[in-house]
Design a protein around this motif. Structure first.
Motif, short mmCIF file in Angstrom:
data_model
loop_
_atom_site.label_atom_id
_atom_site.label_comp_id
_atom_site.label_asym_id
_atom_site.label_seq_id
_atom_site.Cartn_x
_atom_site.Cartn_y
_atom_site.Cartn_z
N ALA A 75 0.89 -1.15 -0.04
CA ALA A 75 -0.15 0.18 0.41
C ALA A 75 0.96 1.05 0.25
N ARG A 76 2.21 0.85 0.08
CA ARG A 76 3.06 2.37 0.49
C ARG A 76 4.33 2.58 -0.84
N ALA A 77 3.43 1.57 -2.10
CA ALA A 77 4.20 1.69 -3.50
C ALA A 77 4.02 3.31 -4.30
N PRO A 78 4.57 3.64 -4.67
CA PRO A 78 3.75 4.43 -6.06
C PRO A 78 2.88 3.94 -6.76
N ASP A 79 2.12 2.86 -7.15
CA ASP A 79 1.49 2.79 -7.87
C ASP A 79 0.59 1.17 -6.36
N PRO A 80 -0.09 1.55 -5.51
CA PRO A 80 -0.36 0.90 -4.27
C PRO A 80 -1.26 -0.89 -5.02
N ASP A 81 -2.58 0.37 -6.15
CA ASP A 81 -3.44 -0.98 -6.79
C ASP A 81 -2.73 -1.95 -7.07
N LEU A 82 -1.72 -1.24 -8.04
CA LEU A 82 -1.08 -2.63 -8.85
C LEU A 82 -0.02 -3.75 -7.58
N ALA A 83 0.53 -3.32 -6.46
CA ALA A 83 1.19 -3.98 -5.81
C ALA A 83 0.42 -4.42 -4.94
N ILE A 84 -0.94 -3.73 -4.19
CA ILE A 84 -0.82 -4.48 -3.45
C ILE A 84 -1.77 -6.52 -4.50
N ALA A 85 -2.30 -5.69 -5.50
CA ALA A 85 -3.46 -6.52 -6.23
C ALA A 85 -1.87 -7.99 -6.72
N GLN A 86 -0.93 -7.83 -6.54
CA GLN A 86 -0.04 -8.42 -6.90
C GLN A 86 1.11 -9.31 -5.51
N ALA A 87 0.71 -8.90 -4.54
CA ALA A 87 1.70 -9.11 -3.38
C ALA A 87 0.08 -10.18 -3.47
N SER A 88 -1.07 -9.21 -3.38
CA SER A 88 -2.23 -10.68 -3.07
C SER A 88 -2.80 -11.95 -4.08
N LEU A 89 -1.92 -11.76 -5.36
CA LEU A 89 -1.69 -12.93 -6.27
C LEU A 89 -0.59 -13.43 -5.85
N ASP A 90 -0.08 -13.13 -5.97
CA ASP A 90 1.36 -14.09 -5.33
C ASP A 90 1.52 -14.94 -4.05
N HIS A 91 1.00 -14.45 -3.12
CA HIS A 91 0.60 -14.79 -1.72
C HIS A 91 -0.25 -15.65 -1.41
N HIS A 92 -1.45 -16.00 -2.24
CA HIS A 92 -2.17 -17.51 -2.75
C HIS A 92 -1.85 -17.95 -3.83
N VAL A 93 -1.08 -17.52 -5.06
CA VAL A 93 -0.44 -18.89 -5.62
C VAL A 93 1.26 -19.47 -4.94
N ARG A 94 1.58 -18.50 -4.18
CA ARG A 94 2.68 -19.64 -3.62
C ARG A 94 1.76 -20.44 -2.52
N TRP A 95 0.62 -20.36 -2.10
CA TRP A 95 -0.21 -21.39 -1.16
C TRP A 95 -1.21 -21.36 -1.11
N THR A 96 -2.00 -21.98 -2.65
CA THR A 96 -2.57 -22.66 -3.75
C THR A 96 -2.83 -23.69 -2.38
N GLY A 97 -2.11 -24.64 -2.27
CA GLY A 97 -2.24 -25.87 -1.23
C GLY A 97 -2.91 -25.94 -0.74
N PHE A 98 -2.55 -24.99 0.41
CA PHE A 98 -2.83 -24.78 1.73
C PHE A 98 -4.24 -23.57 1.41
N ARG A 99 -4.86 -23.71 0.30
CA ARG A 99 -5.39 -22.27 0.38
C ARG A 99 -6.86 -23.19 -0.43
#
Length: 185
Positions: A75-99
């Motif tokens: 949320a502190r990034a220059p483009d927070p919407d992009l950065a939050i989207a990428q962080a959320s997506l990366d987190h879900h991808v990294r933990w697919t089996g758990f999710r």
């Protein structure tokens, strides 16, 4: 002198369980394997957790906190919407089996459902504080939160790729969902 990090036994068990649940799902492992993967005898597990479901919930709590911290940093990034989207997506991808296990267990196990409900209520409280969400109806916030979650899970599970969407289109969907959740879309 090199300092060696000494993690408490409970944390080692949680980390081993996280890896096991992510790799093989909740039903693909057992407490003995979790204990051994953490470097302990099986009976050590039960000194720290009532059962496998209790460690699953502890893993979920850690997962949720790591996602919250990633989103706050983004949320502190220059483009927070992009950065939050990428962080959320990366987190879900990294933990697919758990999710996947989380979604199933939340339907079948009241303790997991309660943990997920608590998490979502905390997320809704955070969303309600966003400047774009002042005065927004709770039902709208809930729908926006669930949209972000569902789009990230669909991307992580390959459902969106199955529909012929490429990486840029998928990221665009997540960005749109994030903007909606932040009251900006």
């Amino acid at each position: 002198m090199i300092e060696v990090e000494h993690k408490p036994t409970r944390q080692k068990l949680i980390e081993a369980a996280a890896q096991a649940f992510n790799a093989g799902g909740y039903f693909g492992t057992d407490t003995n394997r979790i204990a051994r993967a953490a470097g302990f005898a099986p009976q050590t597990f039960y000194r720290h957790f009532e059962d496998k479901l209790a460690v699953f919930i502890a893993v979920y709590d850690d997962w949720r906190e790591s996602e919250r911290l990633a989103v706050r940093a983004a949320a502190r990034a220059p483009d927070p919407d992009l950065a939050i989207a990428q962080a959320s997506l990366d987190h879900h991808v990294r933990w697919t089996g758990f999710r996947r296990s989380l979604r199933l267990l939340a339907l079948e196990e009241p303790r997991v459902r309660d943990a997920r409900t608590l998490s979502r209520r905390q997320q809704l409280g955070d969303l309600a504080k966003a400047p774009g969400n002042r005065g927004r109806e709770p039902a709208d916030l809930a729908a926006a939160l669930l949209k972000v979650e569902r789009v990230c899970d669909a991307a992580a599970d390959g459902e969106l790729a199955d529909l012929g969407l490429g990486e840029a289109a998928i990221l665009g969907l997540v960005i749109d969902a994030i903007r909606g959740a932040r009251g900006r879309g």
